[in-house]
Write an enzyme that holds these catalytic residues in place. Structure first.
Site, PDB file in Angstrom:
ATOM      1  N   LYS A  35     -13.569  46.772  68.306  1.00  0.00           N
ATOM      2  CA  LYS A  35     -14.227  45.891  69.276  1.00  0.00           C
ATOM      3  C   LYS A  35     -15.041  44.808  68.571  1.00  0.00           C
ATOM      4  O   LYS A  35     -14.975  43.640  68.929  1.00  0.00           O
ATOM      5  CB  LYS A  35     -15.164  46.698  70.196  1.00  0.00           C
ATOM      6  N   PHE A 152     -25.943  46.818  88.310  1.00  0.00           N
ATOM      7  CA  PHE A 152     -25.177  46.890  89.559  1.00  0.00           C
ATOM      8  C   PHE A 152     -23.953  45.978  89.551  1.00  0.00           C
ATOM      9  O   PHE A 152     -23.317  45.791  90.580  1.00  0.00           O
ATOM     10  CB  PHE A 152     -26.082  46.533  90.749  1.00  0.00           C
ATOM     11  N   GLY A 260     -11.840  54.800  93.207  1.00  0.00           N
ATOM     12  CA  GLY A 260     -11.663  55.238  91.820  1.00  0.00           C
ATOM     13  C   GLY A 260     -12.600  54.410  90.967  1.00  0.00           C
ATOM     14  O   GLY A 260     -13.621  53.933  91.449  1.00  0.00           O
ATOM     15  N   CYS A 263     -17.220  54.127  87.886  1.00  0.00           N
ATOM     16  CA  CYS A 263     -18.557  54.504  88.371  1.00  0.00           C
ATOM     17  C   CYS A 263     -18.564  55.493  89.528  1.00  0.00           C
ATOM     18  O   CYS A 263     -19.171  56.553  89.419  1.00  0.00           O
ATOM     19  CB  CYS A 263     -19.328  53.244  88.763  1.00  0.00           C
ATOM     20  N   LYS A 266     -17.622  59.333  88.863  1.00  0.00           N
ATOM     21  CA  LYS A 266     -18.542  60.079  87.985  1.00  0.00           C
ATOM     22  C   LYS A 266     -19.957  60.099  88.556  1.00  0.00           C
ATOM     23  O   LYS A 266     -20.667  61.094  88.414  1.00  0.00           O
ATOM     24  CB  LYS A 266     -18.506  59.517  86.563  1.00  0.00           C
ATOM     25  N   ARG A 331     -10.039  53.621  84.530  1.00  0.00           N
ATOM     26  CA  ARG A 331     -10.765  54.893  84.623  1.00  0.00           C
ATOM     27  C   ARG A 331     -10.754  55.428  86.060  1.00  0.00           C
ATOM     28  O   ARG A 331     -11.157  54.744  86.986  1.00  0.00           O
ATOM     29  CB  ARG A 331     -12.204  54.727  84.113  1.00  0.00           C
TER      30      ARG A 331
HETATM   31  N1  LIG Z   1     -18.356  49.525  84.268  1.00  0.00           N
HETATM   32  C1  LIG Z   1     -19.107  49.176  85.306  1.00  0.00           C
HETATM   33  O1  LIG Z   1     -18.660  48.484  86.210  1.00  0.00           O
HETATM   34  C2  LIG Z   1     -20.546  49.637  85.391  1.00  0.00           C
HETATM   35  C3  LIG Z   1     -21.386  49.068  86.358  1.00  0.00           C
HETATM   36  C4  LIG Z   1     -22.707  49.486  86.429  1.00  0.00           C
HETATM   37  C5  LIG Z   1     -23.183  50.463  85.559  1.00  0.00           C
HETATM   38  N2  LIG Z   1     -22.335  51.020  84.635  1.00  0.00           N
HETATM   39  C6  LIG Z   1     -22.881  52.013  83.716  1.00  0.00           C
HETATM   40  O2  LIG Z   1     -23.093  51.391  82.460  1.00  0.00           O
HETATM   41  C7  LIG Z   1     -22.836  52.321  81.390  1.00  0.00           C
HETATM   42  C8  LIG Z   1     -21.794  51.726  80.449  1.00  0.00           C
HETATM   43  O3  LIG Z   1     -20.579  51.600  81.161  1.00  0.00           O
HETATM   44  P1  LIG Z   1     -19.337  50.777  80.579  1.00  0.00           P
HETATM   45  O4  LIG Z   1     -18.311  50.755  81.633  1.00  0.00           O
HETATM   46  O5  LIG Z   1     -19.829  49.491  80.013  1.00  0.00           O
HETATM   47  O6  LIG Z   1     -18.915  51.751  79.372  1.00  0.00           O
HETATM   48  P2  LIG Z   1     -17.814  51.508  78.225  1.00  0.00           P
HETATM   49  O7  LIG Z   1     -17.253  52.836  77.936  1.00  0.00           O
HETATM   50  O8  LIG Z   1     -16.931  50.378  78.620  1.00  0.00           O
HETATM   51  O9  LIG Z   1     -18.690  50.995  76.974  1.00  0.00           O
HETATM   52  C9  LIG Z   1     -19.565  51.787  76.243  1.00  0.00           C
HETATM   53  C10 LIG Z   1     -19.601  51.251  74.819  1.00  0.00           C
HETATM   54  O10 LIG Z   1     -20.665  51.867  74.097  1.00  0.00           O
HETATM   55  C11 LIG Z   1     -20.256  52.065  72.754  1.00  0.00           C
HETATM   56  N3  LIG Z   1     -21.155  53.059  72.133  1.00  0.00           N
HETATM   57  C12 LIG Z   1     -21.285  54.377  72.418  1.00  0.00           C
HETATM   58  N4  LIG Z   1     -22.239  54.918  71.647  1.00  0.00           N
HETATM   59  C13 LIG Z   1     -22.731  53.938  70.870  1.00  0.00           C
HETATM   60  C14 LIG Z   1     -23.750  53.876  69.870  1.00  0.00           C
HETATM   61  N5  LIG Z   1     -24.501  54.933  69.523  1.00  0.00           N
HETATM   62  N6  LIG Z   1     -23.977  52.691  69.253  1.00  0.00           N
HETATM   63  C15 LIG Z   1     -23.260  51.602  69.580  1.00  0.00           C
HETATM   64  N7  LIG Z   1     -22.292  51.601  70.517  1.00  0.00           N
HETATM   65  C16 LIG Z   1     -22.030  52.750  71.158  1.00  0.00           C
HETATM   66  C17 LIG Z   1     -18.817  52.487  72.896  1.00  0.00           C
HETATM   67  O11 LIG Z   1     -18.098  52.319  71.687  1.00  0.00           O
HETATM   68  C18 LIG Z   1     -18.344  51.550  74.012  1.00  0.00           C
HETATM   69  O12 LIG Z   1     -17.833  50.334  73.492  1.00  0.00           O
HETATM   70  C19 LIG Z   1     -22.406  53.620  82.069  1.00  0.00           C
HETATM   71  O13 LIG Z   1     -23.535  54.451  82.205  1.00  0.00           O
HETATM   72  C20 LIG Z   1     -21.943  53.168  83.430  1.00  0.00           C
HETATM   73  O14 LIG Z   1     -22.086  54.162  84.410  1.00  0.00           O
HETATM   74  C21 LIG Z   1     -21.035  50.620  84.524  1.00  0.00           C
END
Ligand SMILES: NC(=O)c1ccc[n+]([C@@H]2O[C@H](COP(=O)([O-])OP(=O)(O)OC[C@H]3O[C@@H](n4cnc5c(N)ncnc54)[C@H](O)[C@@H]3O)[C@@H](O)[C@H]2O)c1
Length: 450
Positions: A35, A152, A260, A263, A266, A331
Site C-alpha cells: 500500500k 461516518f 453487507g 461496517c 460487524k 467485505r
Molecule cells: N470502511 C468504511 O466505510 C468505514 C466507515 C466508517 C468507519 N469505519 C471504521 O474505520 C475502521 C477502519 O476501517 P477501514 O475500512 O478503513 O479498514 P481497512 O481494513 O480498509 O484499513 C485498515 C488499515 O490499517 C492498517 N493497519 C493495521 N494495523 C496497523 C498498524 N499497527 N500500523 C499501521 N497500519 C496498520 C492495515 O494494513 C490497513 O491498511 C474500522 O474500525 C471501521 O469499522 C469504516
C-alpha cells in the site's frame, strides 16, 4: 497542525487526504508495504471516486506524505489518529481490537511530547479508556489525552461525506484535547457543520447506535418486501409512501438482497455482543442480524425458482458483486453468500463488476469474469442484478434477451420492473417485494411458434 494517521484503508486514507486538504500537515502510516509503495507512486490502493486527484493535489502541495515508519510519522504531531481495522473477532462476534491496541502501544513507545491519541476506528464502548491504560503502561512519562472521533463516511461518497458531514462527533475528557480537536476540524466548524462534543463513552456508542439503526431500517423494509410479495403490494410504492413522512425519511428504505459491507454486519454483531456482556440484550439488533441472514437465503430461493428449481447445468450471469456501487469493497457482500450457492449448485457463473474483480477473484472461486455485461449474458439462462452500479441501470434489455438462451431476470435491486422486462421479451422476471412473472411452458411454446 501536524497530524499522523495510522492505517491507510478506506477510512484512514480518506481522512488523511481530507485533513491535508484542510491545510494540515499529514503523514499516513501503514504496515502494508504494498500500500505504501503504491501511495508513494501516487496510486490509490482502493477504488474511491475523486480520491486520487485530491491526494495528488495535497502531495504536490507538500502537506501529505506516506510512510511505513510510525515513529517518524508521529514526531512533532499534535494528534495521532488510529484508523486501523476492527473486524469481527472469530468465534464470538466481538470487535477484534488487536490492531487498535497494537497501534496504541506503538504510538506510546514512539511519542515524546504531548499528543492527543484519537480513535477513528469503530470501537466498543470502553475502548478509549483501554487505549489510555495501554499507552500509560507502555510510556508512563508521556503526557497525552485520548479522544474518540468515530467516522461516518460512506464508501463511494467518502470525500463528500468527510468534507460536508451531517455532523462530527468528538468524545474528549480534557479542555486541552478539546482545543486540539477543534483546531483540526476548524474548517468545518467555520462552515457551520455541527460538531457534537461528548464524553468518550457516548461518542463510542453514537457510532454503533447509528449503524445498528441504519441496518435496522434496511432490514425492516426488506422484511416488509417479503410480506409485500405475499399480499400483492409493491414495496417501492410502500417505501415511497412511508418515506414521505418526515419522521421516517426516505433514506435506507430500498428493498434489496440484505445489507453487507465492511461496517453493518460487524458493527451489528459487535453491538449485540456488547449488550450481552452488560446483561442488556439488544433484542432488535439481534433480530436484524438474523433477518438479514434470512434475506440472503430468500434471494437464493428466488434464483432457484427462476431456474426451474435447480442451478445444475444452468448458465447464470451475475451483474455486480461489490457490496454497493462505487466501491471495490467486497467485505461481507451479499454476493459472497449468493454466488457460491450458484456455483455449488452446479451453475456455470459469469460475473461482471466495474471494480470488483481485483478483490473478488480470490473470494469467488469457480466463476468466470467478464468485462462487459452483454458478454456475460450471452447464452445465459438467468441474469441476476446484484449491485446497482450505474452501468447496469440502463441496459439494452432487448439486446440481452436476444443473446440469452432462456431470458430470465432476477432484479435484486428493483432497477427495472415486470412490465419493462416483459416488453423487452424476458420469459421470467422477479425482483424484491414486487410482482414478478414467469411465462408458463405452454405460453412459451405458443410464443416460440408465432
Ligand atoms: N470502511 C468504511 O466505510 C468505514 C466507515 C466508517 C468507519 N469505519 C471504521 O474505520 C475502521 C477502519 O476501517 P477501514 O475500512 O478503513 O479498514 P481497512 O481494513 O480498509 O484499513 C485498515 C488499515 O490499517 C492498517 N493497519 C493495521 N494495523 C496497523 C498498524 N499497527 N500500523 C499501521 N497500519 C496498520 C492495515 O494494513 C490497513 O491498511 C474500522 O474500525 C471501521 O469499522 C469504516
Amino acid at each position: 497542525m501536524k497530524i499522523a494517521m495510522i492505517g491507510t484503508g478506506y477510512v484512514g486514507l480518506v481522512s488523511g487526504v481530507c485533513f491535508s486538504d484542510f491545510g494540515h500537515n499529514v503523514v499516513c502510516v501503514d504496515k502494508d508495504q504494498r500500500k505504501i509503495d503504491m501511495l508513494e507512486r501516487g496510486e490509490v490502493p482502493i477504488y474511491e471516486p475523486g480520491l486520487e486527484a485530491l491526494m495528488a493535489k495535497n502531495v504536490e502541495a507538500g502537506r501529505l506524505a506516506f510512510t511505513l515508519d510510525l515513529a517518524s510519522a508521529i514526531e512533532g504531531a499534535e494528534a495521532v489518529f488510529i484508523a486501523v481495522g476492527t473486524p469481527t473477532r472469530r468465534g464470538d462476534g466481538h470487535a477484534d481490537l488487536t490492531y487498535v491496541m497494537a497501534a496504541a502501544e506503538e504510538i506510546a513507545r514512539a511519542a515524546k511530547d504531548y499528543v492527543v491519541i484519537v480513535t477513528k476506528s469503530t470501537v466498543p464502548v470502553g475502548t478509549n479508556r483501554k487505549v489510555r491504560e495501554v499507552v500509560a503502561a507502555a510510556n508512563p512519562e508521556l503526557e497525552f489525552d485520548v479522544a474518540s472521533n468515530p467516522e461516518f463516511l460512506r464508501e463511494g461518497a467518502a470525500i463528500d461525506d468527510f468534507m460536508k458531514p451531517d455532523r462530527v462527533v468528538v468524545g474528549v475528557e480534557s479542555d486541552r484535547a478539546s482545543k486540539v480537536m477543534s483546531e483540526i476540524y476548524r474548517p468545518l466548524y467555520l462552515r457551520d457543520f455541527p460538531i457534537v462534543t461528548t464524553d468518550l463513552e457516548s461518542a463510542e456508542m453514537i457510532k454503533y447506535a447509528a449503524n445498528a439503526f441504519l441496518a435496522t431500517k434496511i432490514t425492516f423494509i426488506n422484511e416488509i418486501a417479503a410480506l409485500c410479495e405475499k399480499v400483492g403490494a409493491d414495496v417501492k410504492q410502500v417505501s415511497k409512501g412511508m418515506g414521505m413522512d418526515n419522521r421516517i425519511g426516505n433514506k435506507f428504505l430500498h428493498a434489496g438482497p440484505g445489507y453487507g459491507g465492511s461496517c453493518f454486519p460487524k458493527d451489528t454483531k459487535a453491538l449485540a455482543r456488547i449488550g450481552q456482556e452488560h446483561a442488556s440484550p439488544m433484542y432488535i439488533t439481534e433480530a436484524v442480524i438474523a433477518v438479514n441472514e434470512d434475506m440472503k437465503r430468500r434471494m437464493i430461493e428466488k434464483l432457484q425458482d427462476l431456474c426451474d428449481g435447480s442451478f445444475n447445468g444452468k448458465t447464470i450471469a451475475v451483474l455486480g458483486v461489490t457490496f454497493k456501487p462505487n466501491t471495490d469493497d467486497m467485505r461481507d457482500a451479499p454476493s459472497l453468500t449468493i454466488v457460491p450457492a450458484l456455483v455449488g449448485g452446479g451453475a456455470k457463473v459469469r460475473v461482471c463488476d466495474p471494480q470488483g474483480q481485483h478483490e473478488g477473484e480470490a473470494l469467488l472461486p469457480g466463476v468466470q469474469w467478464q468485462d462487459d455485461p452483454y458478454d456475460a449474458a450471452t447464452g445465459a439462462d438467468l441474469i441476476v442484478l446484484l449491485t446497482e452500479w450505474n452501468e447496469f441501470r440502463a441496459l439494452d434489455l432487448g439486446k440481452i434477451v436476444e443473446s440469452m438462451t432462456r431470458p430470465a431476470m432476477a432484479d435484486l435491486r428493483n432497477i427495472y420492473n415486470a412490465t419493462v422486462a416483459r416488453d423487452a421479451g424476458f420469459v421470467a422476471y422477479d425482483s424484491v417485494g414486487r410482482a414478478g412473472f414467469a411465462t408458463s411452458l405452454q405460453d412459451l411454446a405458443k410464443r416460440m411458434a408465432s
